[in-house]
Motif scaffolding. Sequence first.
Motif, PDB file in Angstrom:
ATOM      1  N   SER A  30      10.854  -2.035   1.289  1.00  0.00           N
ATOM      2  CA  SER A  30      11.175  -3.086   2.260  1.00  0.00           C
ATOM      3  C   SER A  30      10.617  -2.749   3.637  1.00  0.00           C
ATOM      4  O   SER A  30      10.058  -3.603   4.328  1.00  0.00           O
ATOM      5  N   ALA A  31      10.775  -1.483   4.038  1.00  0.00           N
ATOM      6  CA  ALA A  31      10.281  -1.068   5.351  1.00  0.00           C
ATOM      7  C   ALA A  31       8.765  -1.191   5.437  1.00  0.00           C
ATOM      8  O   ALA A  31       8.219  -1.627   6.460  1.00  0.00           O
TER       9      ALA A  31
ATOM     10  N   LEU B 165       6.831  -3.217   3.644  1.00  0.00           N
ATOM     11  CA  LEU B 165       6.485  -4.642   3.656  1.00  0.00           C
ATOM     12  C   LEU B 165       6.714  -5.241   5.045  1.00  0.00           C
ATOM     13  O   LEU B 165       5.899  -6.021   5.549  1.00  0.00           O
ATOM     14  N   LYS B 166       7.822  -4.887   5.670  1.00  0.00           N
ATOM     15  CA  LYS B 166       8.136  -5.392   7.003  1.00  0.00           C
ATOM     16  C   LYS B 166       7.081  -4.949   8.013  1.00  0.00           C
ATOM     17  O   LYS B 166       6.662  -5.729   8.878  1.00  0.00           O
TER      18      LYS B 166
ATOM     19  N   PRO C 281      10.410  -8.537   3.628  1.00  0.00           N
ATOM     20  CA  PRO C 281      10.881  -7.220   3.164  1.00  0.00           C
ATOM     21  C   PRO C 281      11.784  -7.287   1.937  1.00  0.00           C
ATOM     22  O   PRO C 281      12.064  -6.243   1.332  1.00  0.00           O
ATOM     23  N   ASP C 282      12.237  -8.476   1.570  1.00  0.00           N
ATOM     24  CA  ASP C 282      13.131  -8.599   0.416  1.00  0.00           C
ATOM     25  C   ASP C 282      12.447  -9.178  -0.817  1.00  0.00           C
ATOM     26  O   ASP C 282      13.090  -9.392  -1.838  1.00  0.00           O
TER      27      ASP C 282
ATOM     28  N   TYR D 186       9.855  -8.427  -3.606  1.00  0.00           N
ATOM     29  CA  TYR D 186       9.030  -7.426  -4.274  1.00  0.00           C
ATOM     30  C   TYR D 186       8.200  -8.031  -5.405  1.00  0.00           C
ATOM     31  O   TYR D 186       7.575  -7.299  -6.179  1.00  0.00           O
TER      32      TYR D 186
END
Length: 447
Positions: A393-394, A396-397, A403-404, A406
């Motif tokens: 998540s981190a 992706l952010k 971030p949520d 996948y």
Amino acid sequence: MTKTYLPGTERGKYMRYDTAVILKRLYLCEKELVISEAGWIPGIPYFDMKTILPKILWEDAMTANALRERVFELRFPSRILEVGEDQQLIDLIKQARLAPNALAFLSTLAHVFKPALLQAYVSYLSLADYIGDGPTYRFMNLAVEEKRRQIHEIRQLLERERARAGQAERDLAERWTNECKERLQAMGGIGLDTPQAAADQGEAGSGISSSASGEASPIASFVPEETPARDNRFTNVRFYWPDNVDPSFPYGEGFQLQLRSAVSHLNEIWAVENAGHVLYSFAEELGWEFIYDAARWVYDESRHCRMGYERLKSWGFEEAELPLGTYIYDSCKGQDPIYRLGMLFYFESKNIGKKLDRIKNFASMNDRTSQHDMDFDWADETIHTSYGKTWLSAALKKRGQDPDDYTEIKEVCESIVKRTVETATAEEKEQITAIANRMIAKVKAVQ
């Protein structure tokens, strides 16, 4: 009238800020060594070191974290950790990653950086205040014990592997180690005082260079190996069991399930290598908290690998009979490292439910060792699932993505593994089937 004062004692040598400066330097050194050790795991062929180094880097991360937290306590309320005057020293540790071979890298650990840190810790403990700075004493005494053991373990393995290596490989390692040692000595080692500015002593093309001004100098890029180095004592293959490429080959029951599970644990070697690659690749992007979690992740995967190895050895198998596969690690070759992180998360979450069934199966067979190993494995995987969610998540952010979500990561991971499996040749299928059948036959022969 002359004023009279009571005398001070040696305990007052280092004030709070002086102590924080020293501990900050030691933290930065430990941190960079953790990153280096993780990045080198895929490139180290020696099985024993590939599974020992993760424990070493986890211990180093624990020491680094204790140092970091202590610095924050002493500098409260500031939580800034600048490199500052230690830049040249940190550059050297980073540059040492460019070692020409695994012997050279491990030799710099065993003969340069870890002895220097050990001496720094011993010196600190002999001079610092055991009352005012008591909290540092506990973890630093532990660090001294660990460094001594680490140096012994690495040197012992180096002695064995040097005997097997060619002269050219040994010479390269010796030259690299000596150059790193000279460079470190020129700046006063890793000590309690600020590193000295050293003139550039690097040989052309060696990768060892520094800035006499203390500013960050250009450092050639180190990249973890995309094709993992493997120990030739084992049978090195891409696919480690027939069911990797042939769905009709049974996973097995009874002793075949015990055997298949042990081989699967052994082959978590790919996860050790992958986790090392991930730690190195995201260290700068995701920061210390990630490095700290990832160090534990690397260590846990090495423990799982050793679980399978020790069970197979206890059942009478030699290294040459054991298949070590690479196909999952291989599938990420050339991909954005985020898919390596996703691959760890994907396989952890995919297989965790099966482990509870395995625990029950082994209990029914009265195989306490397999049951024990799978039980601890399950506990580790629940932690890893949390790591995967948090850090995927981190990442992706950081990249400006949801971030949520996948979905894309999971789909790519499934796709690249599937494509890799589809490249299995008839010869590879025959080879791994023959290996598995020989292992099964060996067990049957002693029943």
